[in-house]
Motif scaffolding. Structure first.
Motif, PDB file in Angstrom:
ATOM      1  N   GLU A  48       0.889  -1.170   0.141  1.00 14.58           N
ATOM      2  CA  GLU A  48      -0.066   0.058  -0.009  1.00 14.58           C
ATOM      3  C   GLU A  48       0.860   1.308  -0.003  1.00 14.58           C
ATOM      4  N   ALA A  63      -0.703   8.767   2.519  1.00 11.00           N
ATOM      5  CA  ALA A  63      -2.071   8.042   2.880  1.00 11.00           C
ATOM      6  C   ALA A  63      -2.657   8.542   3.955  1.00 11.00           C
ATOM      7  N   ASP A  64      -4.073   8.450   4.148  1.00  4.17           N
ATOM      8  CA  ASP A  64      -4.711   8.953   5.164  1.00  4.17           C
ATOM      9  C   ASP A  64      -4.221   8.606   6.424  1.00  4.17           C
ATOM     10  N   SER A  65      -3.996   7.158   6.483  1.00  2.00           N
ATOM     11  CA  SER A  65      -3.480   6.481   7.793  1.00  2.00           C
ATOM     12  C   SER A  65      -2.059   7.194   8.206  1.00  2.00           C
ATOM     13  N   VAL A  66      -1.276   7.803   7.749  1.00  2.44           N
ATOM     14  CA  VAL A  66       0.040   8.391   7.987  1.00  2.44           C
ATOM     15  C   VAL A  66       0.118   9.838   8.326  1.00  2.44           C
ATOM     16  N   LYS A  67      -1.279  10.425   7.747  1.00  2.00           N
ATOM     17  CA  LYS A  67      -1.186  11.940   7.783  1.00  2.00           C
ATOM     18  C   LYS A  67      -0.994  12.617   9.218  1.00  2.00           C
ATOM     19  N   LYS A  89       2.596   3.148  15.599  1.00  2.00           N
ATOM     20  CA  LYS A  89       1.628   2.376  16.084  1.00  2.00           C
ATOM     21  C   LYS A  89       1.874   1.010  15.618  1.00  2.00           C
ATOM     22  N   GLU A  91       0.178  -1.022  14.118  1.00  2.00           N
ATOM     23  CA  GLU A  91      -0.418  -1.279  12.635  1.00  2.00           C
ATOM     24  C   GLU A  91       0.587  -0.447  11.490  1.00  2.00           C
ATOM     25  N   ASP A  92       1.506   0.039  11.971  1.00  2.95           N
ATOM     26  CA  ASP A  92       2.652   0.610  11.089  1.00  2.95           C
ATOM     27  C   ASP A  92       3.777  -0.546  10.637  1.00  2.95           C
TER      28      ASP A  92
END
Length: 128
Positions: A48, A63-67, A89, A91-92
């Protein structure tokens, strides 16, 4: 273009880490004015998009998840891009790959197939 990623490691949640990717061959800052970026792939998941930056550095995309937590930058004099990651996190956790889109200069795309050169990846593991 050859891309060499480094800087991965094992950290705890909330820690910071900075990844580097050195480009060689058709180097950035000369004729190679292309987009460079980072992708990641967790076990069992698809690769991704994480972040990318244009040659000038004026345009970035995340990506929105890392902004707000990750920052991409580049030093054309060193032919290197960086990914500064804070507030990590679990999840990273993933293998992080740097990639080059040599077909574009100004626009950033986020699909894996838009990037034509890839580095070998560096493992980032975030423990909870």
């Amino acid at each position: 273009v050859q891309l060499q990623a480094s800087g991965g490691g094992l950290v705890q949640a909330g820690d910071s880490l900075t990844l580097s990717c050195a480009a060689s061959g058709r180097t950035i800052g000369t004729s190679g004015r292309y987009v460079l970026g980072w992708f990641r792939q967790a076990p069992g998941e698809e690769r991704e998009f994480v972040a990318s930056i244009t040659w000038s550095g004026d345009n970035t995309r995340y990506a929105d998840s890392v902004k707000g937590r990750f920052t991409i930058s580049r030093d054309n004099a060193k032919n290197t891009i960086y990914l500064q990651m804070i507030s990590l996190k679990p999840e990273d956790t993933a293998v992080y790959y740097c990639a080059a889109d040599t077909r574009r200069i100004l626009n950033i795309y986020t699909r894996v197939r838009d990037y034509d050169y890839w580095g070998q990846g560096t493992q980032v593991t975030v423990s909870s």
